[in-house]
Design a protein around this motif. Structure first.
Motif, short mmCIF file in Angstrom:
data_model
loop_
_atom_site.label_atom_id
_atom_site.label_comp_id
_atom_site.label_asym_id
_atom_site.label_seq_id
_atom_site.Cartn_x
_atom_site.Cartn_y
_atom_site.Cartn_z
N UNK A 46 0.52 -5.06 -1.20
CA UNK A 46 0.23 -3.78 -0.55
C UNK A 46 1.57 -3.14 -0.18
N UNK A 47 1.64 -1.85 -0.34
CA UNK A 47 2.88 -1.16 -0.05
C UNK A 47 2.59 0.19 0.60
N UNK A 48 3.48 0.60 1.46
CA UNK A 48 3.33 1.88 2.13
C UNK A 48 4.48 2.81 1.75
N UNK A 49 4.13 3.95 1.20
CA UNK A 49 5.15 4.92 0.84
C UNK A 49 5.89 5.40 2.09
N UNK A 50 5.16 5.58 3.17
CA UNK A 50 5.79 6.04 4.41
C UNK A 50 6.84 5.03 4.90
N UNK A 51 6.53 3.74 4.80
CA UNK A 51 7.50 2.73 5.22
C UNK A 51 8.72 2.71 4.31
N UNK A 52 8.50 2.93 3.01
CA UNK A 52 9.63 2.99 2.09
C UNK A 52 10.51 4.20 2.39
N UNK A 90 7.24 18.54 3.78
CA UNK A 90 6.81 17.15 3.97
C UNK A 90 7.12 16.38 2.69
N UNK A 91 6.86 15.11 2.71
CA UNK A 91 7.10 14.28 1.54
C UNK A 91 6.22 14.76 0.38
N UNK A 92 6.77 14.69 -0.81
CA UNK A 92 6.00 15.04 -1.99
C UNK A 92 5.06 13.94 -2.45
N UNK A 93 5.22 12.76 -1.89
CA UNK A 93 4.39 11.62 -2.27
C UNK A 93 3.18 11.50 -1.35
N UNK A 94 2.03 11.15 -1.92
CA UNK A 94 0.86 10.95 -1.06
C UNK A 94 1.10 9.77 -0.12
N UNK A 95 0.81 9.97 1.14
CA UNK A 95 1.04 8.92 2.13
C UNK A 95 2.46 8.88 2.64
N UNK A 96 3.27 9.85 2.21
CA UNK A 96 4.67 9.90 2.66
C UNK A 96 4.79 10.48 4.06
N UNK A 97 5.99 10.55 4.54
CA UNK A 97 6.24 11.03 5.90
C UNK A 97 6.14 12.55 5.99
N UNK A 98 5.66 12.99 7.12
CA UNK A 98 5.64 14.42 7.39
C UNK A 98 6.97 14.79 8.03
#
Length: 179
Positions: free
Chosen positions: A43-49, A124-132
């Motif tokens: 499992x990975x989180x784009x926001x954490x990356x 905001x981040x261009x990736x879904x689940x990314x940081x605002x």
């Protein structure tokens, strides 16, 4: 008076250095969490990356001012070390006035527009689940260079004091420890 100004700003920079230590620890924990989640739980989180490079950016951006304060910045030491203390102080003053300060002003000017463009569109981040609030990390660029500009002024003051023999220069050994 110049020594008082230098000491007050050095205390502030020590505070910044302590914040950077905490941010480095948070970044290490963030990377550890991300690696464990990715490889142990698939499992990975784009926001954490993204948070990893936000921490890294802040550490590097604000670390430049702290390294200047600690006299641990990069220079051509094999030439510089052969000069007298007064000559080194003159080189530091001239180099700071003609290279560091104009460079910081250029980055402040360019990055402020970069930040304001991001802020005005609510980037905001261009990736879904990314940081605002991507603009918040972009705001760190002009802020850190404003701090570097101020530290450059303090560095000039410090070198004026060294030239006037009101204080001794900080020396860094090859392993990076201050003497």
């Amino acid at each position: 008076m110049l020594i008082k100004i230098e000491k007050k700003f050095n205390k502030f920079m020590d505070f910044i250095g302590n914040i950077l230590i905490v941010m480095l620890l948070l970044m290490i924990l963030n990377v550890f969490y991300d690696v464990v989640m990715r490889y142990a739980f698939h499992d990975s989180s784009i926001a954490m990356q993204e948070l990893e490079w936000h921490f890294f950016s802040i550490i590097i951006l604000f670390g430049t001012s702290y390294s200047l304060k600690e006299n641990a910045h990069v220079r051509v030491d094999f030439l510089y070390d052969k000069f007298s203390t007064k000559t080194q102080a003159i080189i530091n003053i001239v180099g700071t006035i003609f290279f560091l300060l104009p460079f910081t002003l250029l980055i402040i000017y360019g990055s402020y527009t970069f930040f304001m463009d991001s802020y005005s569109i609510g980037e905001t981040s261009g990736d879904p689940g990314g940081l605002k609030y991507l603009w918040a990390i972009k705001a760190m660029i002009p802020i850190s260079f404003i701090l570097l500009f101020i530290e450059g002024i303090v560095y000039i003051i410090q070198n004026i004091n060294i030239y006037r023999e009101l204080e001794k220069p900080k020396k860094v050994d090859p392993q990076g420890a201050l003497s």
